[in-house]
Enzyme design. Structure first.
Site, PDB file in Angstrom:
ATOM      1  N   ILE A 138      -5.053   8.801   4.644  1.00  0.00           N
ATOM      2  CA  ILE A 138      -3.955   9.213   5.529  1.00  0.00           C
ATOM      3  C   ILE A 138      -2.675   9.492   4.743  1.00  0.00           C
ATOM      4  O   ILE A 138      -1.889  10.377   5.132  1.00  0.00           O
ATOM      5  CB  ILE A 138      -3.715   8.174   6.657  1.00  0.00           C
ATOM      6  CG1 ILE A 138      -2.905   8.799   7.779  1.00  0.00           C
ATOM      7  CG2 ILE A 138      -3.036   6.920   6.145  1.00  0.00           C
ATOM      8  CD1 ILE A 138      -3.532  10.009   8.426  1.00  0.00           C
ATOM      9  N   LYS A 140      -0.609   2.683  11.839  1.00  0.00           N
ATOM     10  CA  LYS A 140      -1.257   2.005  12.957  1.00  0.00           C
ATOM     11  C   LYS A 140      -2.594   1.469  12.491  1.00  0.00           C
ATOM     12  O   LYS A 140      -3.197   2.060  11.604  1.00  0.00           O
ATOM     13  CB  LYS A 140      -1.445   2.933  14.162  1.00  0.00           C
ATOM     14  CG  LYS A 140      -2.046   4.294  13.879  1.00  0.00           C
ATOM     15  CD  LYS A 140      -3.449   4.516  13.550  1.00  0.00           C
ATOM     16  CE  LYS A 140      -4.610   3.859  14.100  1.00  0.00           C
ATOM     17  NZ  LYS A 140      -5.875   4.532  13.701  1.00  0.00           N
ATOM     18  N   SER A 192      -0.237   2.006  -5.639  1.00  0.00           N
ATOM     19  CA  SER A 192      -1.650   2.061  -5.287  1.00  0.00           C
ATOM     20  C   SER A 192      -2.430   1.594  -6.501  1.00  0.00           C
ATOM     21  O   SER A 192      -2.003   1.823  -7.635  1.00  0.00           O
ATOM     22  CB  SER A 192      -2.014   3.522  -4.939  1.00  0.00           C
ATOM     23  OG  SER A 192      -3.118   3.585  -4.094  1.00  0.00           O
ATOM     24  N   ARG A 193      -3.568   0.941  -6.248  1.00  0.00           N
ATOM     25  CA  ARG A 193      -4.344   0.447  -7.387  1.00  0.00           C
ATOM     26  C   ARG A 193      -5.052   1.591  -8.107  1.00  0.00           C
ATOM     27  O   ARG A 193      -5.274   1.544  -9.301  1.00  0.00           O
ATOM     28  CB  ARG A 193      -5.350  -0.601  -6.911  1.00  0.00           C
ATOM     29  CG  ARG A 193      -4.666  -1.820  -6.293  1.00  0.00           C
ATOM     30  CD  ARG A 193      -5.614  -2.642  -5.463  1.00  0.00           C
ATOM     31  NE  ARG A 193      -6.366  -1.813  -4.530  1.00  0.00           N
ATOM     32  CZ  ARG A 193      -7.283  -2.269  -3.693  1.00  0.00           C
ATOM     33  NH1 ARG A 193      -7.574  -3.547  -3.677  1.00  0.00           N
ATOM     34  NH2 ARG A 193      -7.905  -1.448  -2.868  1.00  0.00           N
ATOM     35  N   ASP A 226     -10.449   1.643  15.868  1.00  0.00           N
ATOM     36  CA  ASP A 226      -9.483   2.262  14.944  1.00  0.00           C
ATOM     37  C   ASP A 226      -9.027   3.616  15.516  1.00  0.00           C
ATOM     38  O   ASP A 226      -7.823   3.837  15.669  1.00  0.00           O
ATOM     39  CB  ASP A 226     -10.078   2.406  13.532  1.00  0.00           C
ATOM     40  CG  ASP A 226      -9.101   3.095  12.599  1.00  0.00           C
ATOM     41  OD1 ASP A 226      -8.153   2.432  12.140  1.00  0.00           O
ATOM     42  OD2 ASP A 226      -9.247   4.311  12.362  1.00  0.00           O
TER      43      ASP A 226
HETATM   44  P1  NAP Z   1      -8.197   4.328   3.124  1.00  0.00           P
HETATM   45  O1  NAP Z   1      -8.101   5.698   2.549  1.00  0.00           O
HETATM   46  O2  NAP Z   1      -9.535   3.676   3.118  1.00  0.00           O
HETATM   47  O3  NAP Z   1      -7.193   3.308   2.426  1.00  0.00           O
HETATM   48  C1  NAP Z   1      -5.865   3.608   2.082  1.00  0.00           C
HETATM   49  C2  NAP Z   1      -5.511   2.991   0.740  1.00  0.00           C
HETATM   50  O4  NAP Z   1      -5.253   1.606   0.908  1.00  0.00           O
HETATM   51  C3  NAP Z   1      -6.625   3.057  -0.266  1.00  0.00           C
HETATM   52  O5  NAP Z   1      -6.607   4.274  -0.937  1.00  0.00           O
HETATM   53  C4  NAP Z   1      -6.349   1.875  -1.178  1.00  0.00           C
HETATM   54  O6  NAP Z   1      -5.605   2.318  -2.284  1.00  0.00           O
HETATM   55  C5  NAP Z   1      -5.516   0.933  -0.319  1.00  0.00           C
HETATM   56  N1  NAP Z   1      -6.278  -0.280  -0.045  1.00  0.00           N
HETATM   57  C6  NAP Z   1      -7.464  -0.396   0.589  1.00  0.00           C
HETATM   58  N2  NAP Z   1      -7.834  -1.675   0.689  1.00  0.00           N
HETATM   59  C7  NAP Z   1      -6.868  -2.397   0.073  1.00  0.00           C
HETATM   60  C8  NAP Z   1      -6.673  -3.782  -0.176  1.00  0.00           C
HETATM   61  N3  NAP Z   1      -7.566  -4.693   0.232  1.00  0.00           N
HETATM   62  N4  NAP Z   1      -5.553  -4.153  -0.824  1.00  0.00           N
HETATM   63  C9  NAP Z   1      -4.651  -3.254  -1.236  1.00  0.00           C
HETATM   64  N5  NAP Z   1      -4.792  -1.924  -1.034  1.00  0.00           N
HETATM   65  C10 NAP Z   1      -5.888  -1.512  -0.395  1.00  0.00           C
HETATM   66  O7  NAP Z   1      -7.656   4.301   4.615  1.00  0.00           O
HETATM   67  P2  NAP Z   1      -6.911   5.416   5.468  1.00  0.00           P
HETATM   68  O8  NAP Z   1      -7.907   6.239   6.199  1.00  0.00           O
HETATM   69  O9  NAP Z   1      -5.882   6.113   4.671  1.00  0.00           O
HETATM   70  O10 NAP Z   1      -6.251   4.465   6.580  1.00  0.00           O
HETATM   71  C11 NAP Z   1      -5.165   3.623   6.284  1.00  0.00           C
HETATM   72  C12 NAP Z   1      -4.472   3.279   7.584  1.00  0.00           C
HETATM   73  O11 NAP Z   1      -4.038   4.493   8.193  1.00  0.00           O
HETATM   74  C13 NAP Z   1      -5.380   2.584   8.604  1.00  0.00           C
HETATM   75  O12 NAP Z   1      -4.680   1.584   9.281  1.00  0.00           O
HETATM   76  C14 NAP Z   1      -5.783   3.709   9.559  1.00  0.00           C
HETATM   77  O13 NAP Z   1      -6.029   3.235  10.866  1.00  0.00           O
HETATM   78  C15 NAP Z   1      -4.541   4.581   9.512  1.00  0.00           C
HETATM   79  N6  NAP Z   1      -4.812   5.986   9.844  1.00  0.00           N
HETATM   80  C16 NAP Z   1      -5.868   6.640   9.267  1.00  0.00           C
HETATM   81  C17 NAP Z   1      -6.152   7.950   9.658  1.00  0.00           C
HETATM   82  C18 NAP Z   1      -7.294   8.739   9.038  1.00  0.00           C
HETATM   83  O14 NAP Z   1      -7.547   9.870   9.475  1.00  0.00           O
HETATM   84  N7  NAP Z   1      -8.002   8.239   8.055  1.00  0.00           N
HETATM   85  C19 NAP Z   1      -5.363   8.578  10.607  1.00  0.00           C
HETATM   86  C20 NAP Z   1      -4.262   7.912  11.119  1.00  0.00           C
HETATM   87  C21 NAP Z   1      -4.008   6.613  10.726  1.00  0.00           C
HETATM   88  P3  NAP Z   1      -5.877   1.716  -3.746  1.00  0.00           P
HETATM   89  O15 NAP Z   1      -7.323   1.281  -3.796  1.00  0.00           O
HETATM   90  O16 NAP Z   1      -5.569   2.828  -4.670  1.00  0.00           O
HETATM   91  O17 NAP Z   1      -4.924   0.580  -3.867  1.00  0.00           O
END
Ligand code: NAP
Length: 306
Positions: free
Chosen positions: A11, A87, A33-34, A165
């Site tokens: 996101i 969110k 970010s890691r 989600d």
């Molecule tokens: P994602 O790509 O799986 O994770 C986002 C980033 O968070 C990862 O790249 C990772 O970065 C970091 N991360 C993951 N687990 C972690 C941990 N245990 N500790 C520290 N950093 C961690 O997820 P996403 O889809 O972007 O979603 C993130 C949030 O945005 C969620 O709450 C989701 O509901 C919301 N969202 C997502 C979307 C969508 O379309 N995907 C849309 C709207 C809102 P590093 O590993 O590089 O640290």
């Protein structure tokens, strides 16, 4: 205003980085970010170091999954930074209340964002529904988890919410457009045998005048459905495509809200909160999810593998 983006994943790349780049108000000054980074932006892999070294960055936007988010938000608030939360704003309601208390104590702004509330037709739908007598309300949110969350294991872990989600996006619209108080009265949660969170769910709500239900399913291939349908004494409203389109009695209608796009509107709202020293921590969508998990009858369904 200088801002740091934390958690450079799906996101952050899809929405936050372009919305910040397009805004004259914001300057993406650092990422944390890691593994991830953004070209041309100073990249940290240690949050505390960024907070220490970049006192000039007063705002932190957290794009992590919900479970790790609280710890980052708490550290940012303690360091006197204003915080914007993707969110859902946390893994539990208590965490969110704790963050709000901390933000008040530290006199910083805190914004629990709900991007779907900023979809083009949500305000038009709210205005259309105002004053009408609601008879039936049906939410249908069916999408393909493999298409929208490829390989994201956290959605299947405790606190990851599973199909809620995306389902919480529907609830964020519902709690914006329906004025009357509603609460969950029954829920069924379909949980894959090898996972912790539901892949599908059905909910029933109490509403003072309407029969209100919700169906969520992450197994939908082909056409994707994100619809809220409301039958009233003044006609039938369909809010389609997650709030992007509005149909009244079969005819496409409504005028798009200004400032195109959900995320540009979120960042504009954050700017307003900063200017007024405000906190926006509406937890109503999350309360419905928590209630569904509390009341839900759990059914075990076929295992899920990517
Ligand atoms: P994602 O790509 O799986 O994770 C986002 C980033 O968070 C990862 O790249 C990772 O970065 C970091 N991360 C993951 N687990 C972690 C941990 N245990 N500790 C520290 N950093 C961690 O997820 P996403 O889809 O972007 O979603 C993130 C949030 O945005 C969620 O709450 C989701 O509901 C919301 N969202 C997502 C979307 C969508 O379309 N995907 C849309 C709207 C809102 P590093 O590993 O590089 O640290």
């Amino acid at each position: 205003m200088k801002l740091a983006l934390v958690g450079i994943g799906k996101i952050a790349r899809d929405q936050h980085v372009p919305a910040i780049a397009a805004s004259p108000d914001w300057d993406l000054a650092a990422t944390v970010s890691r593994h991830g980074a953004v070209d041309g932006v100073e990249a940290y892999d240690d949050f505390d170091r960024m907070l220490e070294e970049r006192a000039d960055i007063r705002v932190v936007s957290l794009c992590l999954p919900p479970v790790p988010r609280f710890d980052y938000a708490a550290r940012a608030i303690r360091a006197g930074r204003h915080v914007m939360l993707e969110k859902p704003p946390g893994a539990t309601l208590s965490e969110c209340h704790a963050l709000e208390r901390m933000a008040r104590d530290m006199r910083v702004s805190l914004y629990a964002t709900w991007h779907s509330r900023e979809a083009d037709m949500v305000q038009a739908a709210k205005a259309w529904l105002a004053g009408k007598h609601l008879k039936t309300l049906v939410i249908t949110w069916k999408e393909d988890v493999r298409r929208w969350h490829p390989g994201q294991e956290w959605i299947w872990e405790p606190g990851g919410l599973g199909v809620f989600d995306p389902g919480i996006n529907a609830l964020s619209i519902l709690t914006e457009i329906v004025a009357e108080p509603m609460h969950v009265t029954a829920a069924r949660l379909d949980v894959p045998a090898n996972r912790q969170t539901p892949i599908a769910a059905e909910l029933a709500f109490h509403h003072p005048t309407a029969r209100a239900t919700m169906v969520l399913d992450w197994r939908q291939e082909g056409d994707q459905t994100w619809e809220i349908r409301a039958e009233t004494d003044g006609g039938t409203l369909q809010l389609l495509d997650g709030g992007a389109r509005m149909i009244v009695d079969g005819a496409e209608t409504g005028e798009a809200a200004p400032l195109g796009g959900e995320y540009p509107r979120l960042y504009a709202r954050m700017k307003t909160l900063l200017n007024t020293g405000g906190i926006d921590m509406d937890l109503a969508p999350m309360r419905h999810v928590a209630d569904a998990f509390t009341l839900g009858r759990r059914e075990t369904v076929a295992p899920f593998d990517w």
